[in-house]
Design a protein around this motif. Structure first.
Motif, PDB file in Angstrom:
ATOM      1  N   GLY A   1       0.817  -1.211   0.000  1.00  0.00           N
ATOM      2  CA  GLY A   1       0.000   0.000   0.000  1.00  0.00           C
ATOM      3  C   GLY A   1       0.849   1.259   0.000  1.00  0.00           C
ATOM      4  N   PRO A   2       0.420   2.305   0.732  1.00  0.00           N
ATOM      5  CA  PRO A   2       1.131   3.581   0.726  1.00  0.00           C
ATOM      6  C   PRO A   2       2.602   3.433   1.125  1.00  0.00           C
ATOM      7  CG  PRO A   2      -0.963   3.800   1.868  1.00  0.00           C
ATOM      8  CD  PRO A   2      -0.767   2.337   1.596  1.00  0.00           C
ATOM      9  N   ALA A   3       3.432   4.276   0.526  1.00  0.00           N
ATOM     10  CA  ALA A   3       4.869   4.247   0.802  1.00  0.00           C
ATOM     11  C   ALA A   3       5.415   5.672   0.780  1.00  0.00           C
ATOM     12  CB  ALA A   3       5.583   3.378  -0.234  1.00  0.00           C
ATOM     13  N   PHE A   4       6.535   5.869   1.454  1.00  0.00           N
ATOM     14  CA  PHE A   4       7.179   7.172   1.547  1.00  0.00           C
ATOM     15  C   PHE A   4       8.509   7.149   0.815  1.00  0.00           C
ATOM     16  CE2 PHE A   4       5.269   7.810   6.081  1.00  0.00           C
ATOM     17  CZ  PHE A   4       4.005   7.941   5.545  1.00  0.00           C
ATOM     18  N   MET A   5       8.838   8.266   0.158  1.00  0.00           N
ATOM     19  CA  MET A   5      10.146   8.400  -0.484  1.00  0.00           C
ATOM     20  C   MET A   5      11.055   9.247   0.402  1.00  0.00           C
ATOM     21  SD  MET A   5      11.342  10.184  -4.040  1.00  0.00           S
ATOM     22  CE  MET A   5      11.189   8.832  -5.174  1.00  0.00           C
ATOM     23  N   PHE A   6      12.270   8.744   0.636  1.00  0.00           N
ATOM     24  CA  PHE A   6      13.275   9.433   1.423  1.00  0.00           C
ATOM     25  C   PHE A   6      14.528   9.673   0.582  1.00  0.00           C
ATOM     26  CE2 PHE A   6      10.743   7.081   4.503  1.00  0.00           C
ATOM     27  CZ  PHE A   6      10.534   8.015   5.513  1.00  0.00           C
ATOM     28  N   SER A   7      15.193  10.792   0.828  1.00  0.00           N
ATOM     29  CA  SER A   7      16.447  11.077   0.132  1.00  0.00           C
ATOM     30  C   SER A   7      17.606  10.285   0.726  1.00  0.00           C
ATOM     31  CB  SER A   7      16.768  12.573   0.189  1.00  0.00           C
ATOM     32  OG  SER A   7      16.901  13.003   1.531  1.00  0.00           O
ATOM     33  N   HIS A   8      17.445   9.821   1.951  1.00  0.00           N
ATOM     34  CA  HIS A   8      18.499   9.081   2.633  1.00  0.00           C
ATOM     35  C   HIS A   8      17.847   8.076   3.571  1.00  0.00           C
ATOM     36  CE1 HIS A   8      21.533   8.465   5.862  1.00  0.00           C
ATOM     37  NE2 HIS A   8      22.328   8.396   4.827  1.00  0.00           N
ATOM     38  N   ALA A   9      18.452   6.925   3.732  1.00  0.00           N
ATOM     39  CA  ALA A   9      18.010   5.931   4.712  1.00  0.00           C
ATOM     40  C   ALA A   9      19.244   5.406   5.438  1.00  0.00           C
ATOM     41  CB  ALA A   9      17.272   4.791   4.028  1.00  0.00           C
ATOM     42  N   MET A  10      19.066   5.022   6.689  1.00  0.00           N
ATOM     43  CA  MET A  10      20.186   4.497   7.478  1.00  0.00           C
ATOM     44  C   MET A  10      19.809   3.132   8.036  1.00  0.00           C
ATOM     45  SD  MET A  10      19.881   7.085  10.675  1.00  0.00           S
ATOM     46  CE  MET A  10      18.268   7.759  11.077  1.00  0.00           C
ATOM     47  N   ASN A  11      20.820   2.392   8.421  1.00  0.00           N
ATOM     48  CA  ASN A  11      20.621   1.066   9.019  1.00  0.00           C
ATOM     49  C   ASN A  11      19.821   0.135   8.115  1.00  0.00           C
ATOM     50  OD1 ASN A  11      21.994   1.836  11.417  1.00  0.00           O
ATOM     51  ND2 ASN A  11      20.150   2.895  12.092  1.00  0.00           N
TER      52      ASN A  11
ATOM     53  N   ARG B   1      14.143  10.919 -13.559  1.00  0.00           N
ATOM     54  CA  ARG B   1      15.541  10.868 -13.122  1.00  0.00           C
ATOM     55  C   ARG B   1      15.758  11.338 -11.681  1.00  0.00           C
ATOM     56  NH1 ARG B   1      19.606  10.741 -17.423  1.00  0.00           N
ATOM     57  NH2 ARG B   1      18.929   8.616 -17.657  1.00  0.00           N
ATOM     58  N   TYR B   2      14.871  12.223 -11.196  1.00  0.00           N
ATOM     59  CA  TYR B   2      15.006  12.726  -9.826  1.00  0.00           C
ATOM     60  C   TYR B   2      14.912  11.610  -8.782  1.00  0.00           C
ATOM     61  CZ  TYR B   2       9.982  12.180  -8.956  1.00  0.00           C
ATOM     62  OH  TYR B   2       8.731  11.653  -8.776  1.00  0.00           O
ATOM     63  N   LYS B   3      14.358  10.460  -9.159  1.00  0.00           N
ATOM     64  CA  LYS B   3      14.192   9.349  -8.225  1.00  0.00           C
ATOM     65  C   LYS B   3      15.491   8.579  -7.979  1.00  0.00           C
ATOM     66  CE  LYS B   3       9.367   8.510  -9.488  1.00  0.00           C
ATOM     67  NZ  LYS B   3       8.446   7.561 -10.131  1.00  0.00           N
ATOM     68  N   GLU B   4      16.446   8.712  -8.877  1.00  0.00           N
ATOM     69  CA  GLU B   4      17.673   7.931  -8.745  1.00  0.00           C
ATOM     70  C   GLU B   4      18.366   8.230  -7.419  1.00  0.00           C
ATOM     71  OE1 GLU B   4      20.073   8.516 -12.248  1.00  0.00           O
ATOM     72  OE2 GLU B   4      18.697   7.364 -13.488  1.00  0.00           O
ATOM     73  N   GLY B   5      18.714   7.170  -6.695  1.00  0.00           N
ATOM     74  CA  GLY B   5      19.360   7.297  -5.396  1.00  0.00           C
ATOM     75  C   GLY B   5      18.389   7.427  -4.229  1.00  0.00           C
ATOM     76  N   MET B   6      17.101   7.559  -4.518  1.00  0.00           N
ATOM     77  CA  MET B   6      16.091   7.724  -3.463  1.00  0.00           C
ATOM     78  C   MET B   6      15.620   6.365  -2.941  1.00  0.00           C
ATOM     79  SD  MET B   6      15.649  10.992  -3.236  1.00  0.00           S
ATOM     80  CE  MET B   6      15.892  12.480  -4.172  1.00  0.00           C
ATOM     81  N   PHE B   7      15.128   6.373  -1.708  1.00  0.00           N
ATOM     82  CA  PHE B   7      14.625   5.175  -1.048  1.00  0.00           C
ATOM     83  C   PHE B   7      13.114   5.269  -0.903  1.00  0.00           C
ATOM     84  CE2 PHE B   7      18.957   5.660   0.245  1.00  0.00           C
ATOM     85  CZ  PHE B   7      19.460   4.383   0.362  1.00  0.00           C
ATOM     86  N   VAL B   8      12.407   4.191  -1.215  1.00  0.00           N
ATOM     87  CA  VAL B   8      10.968   4.109  -0.999  1.00  0.00           C
ATOM     88  C   VAL B   8      10.741   3.034   0.050  1.00  0.00           C
ATOM     89  CG1 VAL B   8       8.730   3.615  -2.019  1.00  0.00           C
ATOM     90  CG2 VAL B   8      10.430   4.898  -3.323  1.00  0.00           C
ATOM     91  N   ILE B   9      10.110   3.443   1.164  1.00  0.00           N
ATOM     92  CA  ILE B   9       9.849   2.519   2.268  1.00  0.00           C
ATOM     93  C   ILE B   9       8.339   2.486   2.509  1.00  0.00           C
ATOM     94  CG2 ILE B   9      10.300   1.980   4.688  1.00  0.00           C
ATOM     95  CD1 ILE B   9      12.971   3.448   4.416  1.00  0.00           C
ATOM     96  N   GLU B  10       7.819   1.278   2.576  1.00  0.00           N
ATOM     97  CA  GLU B  10       6.378   1.108   2.738  1.00  0.00           C
ATOM     98  C   GLU B  10       5.922   1.571   4.116  1.00  0.00           C
ATOM     99  OE1 GLU B  10       5.106  -2.780   1.484  1.00  0.00           O
ATOM    100  OE2 GLU B  10       6.556  -2.774  -0.155  1.00  0.00           O
ATOM    101  N   LYS B  11       4.810   2.291   4.137  1.00  0.00           N
ATOM    102  CA  LYS B  11       4.277   2.868   5.373  1.00  0.00           C
ATOM    103  C   LYS B  11       4.011   1.798   6.434  1.00  0.00           C
ATOM    104  CE  LYS B  11       0.577   5.859   7.063  1.00  0.00           C
ATOM    105  NZ  LYS B  11      -0.655   6.581   6.692  1.00  0.00           N
ATOM    106  N   LEU B  12       3.495   0.643   6.027  1.00  0.00           N
ATOM    107  CA  LEU B  12       3.200  -0.424   6.988  1.00  0.00           C
ATOM    108  C   LEU B  12       4.447  -0.994   7.663  1.00  0.00           C
ATOM    109  CD1 LEU B  12       0.313  -2.509   5.351  1.00  0.00           C
ATOM    110  CD2 LEU B  12       0.195  -1.000   7.340  1.00  0.00           C
TER     111      LEU B  12
END
Length: 105
Positions: free
Chosen positions: A35-45, A88-99
């Protein structure tokens, strides 16, 4: 004195491992497998898996699955390469599912 707005931090819902900062949140308008997901410019761990070609809603991409480094839960994906200049703006971005996330202030 101006008030500063506190941004949340995002954690793995399964093990509470910190994954992303609120200041790195780019968009809440993505859709993942659950379902819904968030895009982040950076992710850790996180652990980034091998690159694979995948057809998504907005086109074909080279992506890599992203897992929590502590519990191994599959969280979403990282955009590695796109073949559409408008995406192209998506390259390097992280998508993490809200759930898969929990947030704390």
């Amino acid at each position: 004195m101006g008030e500063s707005k506190t941004l949340p931090a995002y954690f793995c819902r399964n093990c509470e491992n910190p994954l992303a900062l609120g200041e790195d949140l780019i968009s809440k308008k993505f859709v993942g497998a659950s379902g819904p997901a968030f895009m982040f410019s950076h992710a850790m761990n996180v652990v980034v898996g091998p690159k694979i070609g995948r057809k998504l809603l907005t086109g074909s991409y080279v992506v890599a699955d992203v897992m929590c480094s502590k519990c191994g839960e599959k969280l979403g994906w990282k955009y590695v390469e796109t073949f559409n200049l408008k995406q192209r703006y998506k390259e390097g971005m992280f998508v993490i599912e809200k759930l898969k996330l929990t947030k704390k202030y």
